[in-house]
Write a protein that holds these residues in place. Structure first.
Motif, PDB file in Angstrom:
ATOM      1  N   VAL A   1      14.526  33.172   1.073  1.00  0.00           N
ATOM      2  CA  VAL A   1      15.889  33.691   1.168  1.00  0.00           C
ATOM      3  C   VAL A   1      16.100  34.794   0.137  1.00  0.00           C
ATOM      4  CG1 VAL A   1      18.347  33.083   1.128  1.00  0.00           C
ATOM      5  CG2 VAL A   1      16.636  31.385   1.846  1.00  0.00           C
TER       6      VAL A   1
ATOM      7  N   GLU B   1      11.851  28.317   4.197  1.00  0.00           N
ATOM      8  CA  GLU B   1      12.653  29.535   4.111  1.00  0.00           C
ATOM      9  C   GLU B   1      12.281  30.356   2.881  1.00  0.00           C
ATOM     10  OE1 GLU B   1      14.716  30.278   6.469  1.00  0.00           O
ATOM     11  OE2 GLU B   1      15.396  28.418   7.392  1.00  0.00           O
TER      12      GLU B   1
ATOM     13  N   THR C   1      12.988  34.986   5.565  1.00  0.00           N
ATOM     14  CA  THR C   1      13.442  34.424   6.835  1.00  0.00           C
ATOM     15  C   THR C   1      14.968  34.466   6.929  1.00  0.00           C
ATOM     16  OG1 THR C   1      13.478  32.211   5.836  1.00  0.00           O
ATOM     17  CG2 THR C   1      11.470  32.866   7.002  1.00  0.00           C
ATOM     18  N   MET C   2      15.590  34.797   5.809  1.00  0.00           N
ATOM     19  CA  MET C   2      17.051  34.821   5.758  1.00  0.00           C
ATOM     20  C   MET C   2      17.510  35.785   4.668  1.00  0.00           C
ATOM     21  SD  MET C   2      19.630  31.573   4.975  1.00  0.00           S
ATOM     22  CE  MET C   2      18.540  30.494   5.882  1.00  0.00           C
TER      23      MET C   2
ATOM     24  N   ARG D   1      22.914  37.350  17.338  1.00  0.00           N
ATOM     25  CA  ARG D   1      22.610  37.124  15.929  1.00  0.00           C
ATOM     26  C   ARG D   1      23.022  38.342  15.110  1.00  0.00           C
ATOM     27  NH1 ARG D   1      18.162  40.199  14.540  1.00  0.00           N
ATOM     28  NH2 ARG D   1      17.934  39.116  12.548  1.00  0.00           N
TER      29      ARG D   1
ATOM     30  N   VAL E   1      21.066  36.516   2.647  1.00  0.00           N
ATOM     31  CA  VAL E   1      22.440  36.076   2.405  1.00  0.00           C
ATOM     32  C   VAL E   1      23.115  37.165   1.576  1.00  0.00           C
ATOM     33  CG1 VAL E   1      23.925  34.261   1.485  1.00  0.00           C
ATOM     34  CG2 VAL E   1      21.688  33.667   2.437  1.00  0.00           C
TER      35      VAL E   1
ATOM     36  N   ILE F   1      25.415  36.221   7.381  1.00  0.00           N
ATOM     37  CA  ILE F   1      24.065  35.803   7.008  1.00  0.00           C
ATOM     38  C   ILE F   1      23.114  36.205   8.126  1.00  0.00           C
ATOM     39  CG2 ILE F   1      22.566  33.808   6.595  1.00  0.00           C
ATOM     40  CD1 ILE F   1      24.951  32.426   5.276  1.00  0.00           C
TER      41      ILE F   1
ATOM     42  N   ARG G   1      19.385  35.888   9.890  1.00  0.00           N
ATOM     43  CA  ARG G   1      18.205  35.043  10.016  1.00  0.00           C
ATOM     44  C   ARG G   1      17.273  35.644  11.053  1.00  0.00           C
ATOM     45  NH1 ARG G   1      19.492  29.441   8.441  1.00  0.00           N
ATOM     46  NH2 ARG G   1      21.706  29.274   7.883  1.00  0.00           N
ATOM     47  N   GLY G   2      15.977  35.404  10.895  1.00  0.00           N
ATOM     48  CA  GLY G   2      15.047  35.900  11.900  1.00  0.00           C
ATOM     49  C   GLY G   2      13.613  35.791  11.453  1.00  0.00           C
TER      50      GLY G   2
ATOM     51  N   LEU H   1      12.150  39.817  10.116  1.00  0.00           N
ATOM     52  CA  LEU H   1      13.051  40.633   9.312  1.00  0.00           C
ATOM     53  C   LEU H   1      12.323  41.771   8.620  1.00  0.00           C
ATOM     54  CD1 LEU H   1      15.542  38.081   7.682  1.00  0.00           C
ATOM     55  CD2 LEU H   1      15.809  39.458   9.740  1.00  0.00           C
TER      56      LEU H   1
ATOM     57  N   THR I   1      20.412  43.148  10.002  1.00  0.00           N
ATOM     58  CA  THR I   1      20.462  43.729   8.665  1.00  0.00           C
ATOM     59  C   THR I   1      20.964  45.166   8.728  1.00  0.00           C
ATOM     60  OG1 THR I   1      18.485  42.436   8.163  1.00  0.00           O
ATOM     61  CG2 THR I   1      19.145  44.075   6.558  1.00  0.00           C
TER      62      THR I   1
END
Length: 215
Positions: free
Chosen positions: A138, A136, A189-190, A155, A192, A198, A200-201, A204, A158
């Protein structure tokens, strides 16, 4: 009737990161190199009784707007040092009456997997945490992005908080160019965020780039 207080929850796939959510606001709890934790954007009414099992060493106000929980947490955690960027510090100290240290002390205490970055083109002194776990990358962000999820969505996606373009941005092009440069160095990949879900994808970068085009 007394509401049950929220409890910290681990973020799947990211060791050493927990979140604490109250309504639409989220505080991030990050493990430090030699023990203890840093609270990124402490939220109101979540002090000693809730986090009594954590050795809280830093109270991180990640921009000058996220200050409502600071005084409460300073009172609850006597050994914890309030931290902020140079840009955010003057307003934070005026509003909270607390003294804030700089980022250098926190940088020394963070594990090698966590870095602090200061986005360009903003006027709030915002600071992100970038965490590189095994699989990840993040981005822990404050007001620059949020996580949106409508009923029926599979999901979260953003987005920008409604107030961000007006109150957060100083130079749209500079911010957009800076974010694109960060994407070229490693696609998250994330995400927060302090606000919302949150995100995720695997793509992104495409989602974020499209969002930047709306500024």
């Amino acid at each position: 009737m007394t509401k049950t207080p929220p409890v910290p929850e681990h973020v799947d796939g990211v060791p050493g990161l927990r979140t604490l959510r109250r309504g639409n606001l989220r505080c991030m709890i990050t493990d430090l190199r030699d023990g203890g934790v840093c609270l990124y954007s402490p939220v109101e009414k979540t002090s000693a009784a809730l986090l009594e099992t954590h050795d809280v060493r830093f109270l991180f106000a990640p921009n000058h707007y996220h200050n409502k929980g600071i005084a409460e947490h300073v009172a609850a955690f006597k050994a914890a040092g309030p931290i902020a960027s140079d840009a955010a510090r003057p307003r934070l100290e005026k509003v909270t009456g607390c003294r804030f240290g700089d980022l250098a002390e926190l940088r020394k205490a963070l594990p090698d997997s966590v870095s602090l970055v200061e986005p360009e083109g903003l006027k709030t002194g915002e600071v992100w945490k970038v965490i590189r776990a095994a699989r990840e990358i993040v981005w822990v962000v404050t007001d620059a992005f949020c996580g949106l999820k409508d009923k029926g969505d599979e999901r979260a996606r953003t987005g920008f908080p409604k107030t961000f373009p007006t109150y957060g941005l100083e130079d749209k092009k500079r911010f957009s160019d800076w974010v694109r440069q960060r994407l070229s160095e490693g696609v998250p990949t994330m995400i927060v965020p302090c606000h919302g879900e949150i995100v995720r994808g695997a793509a992104l970068d495409t989602e974020i780039t499209a969002l930047l085009e709306t500024l």
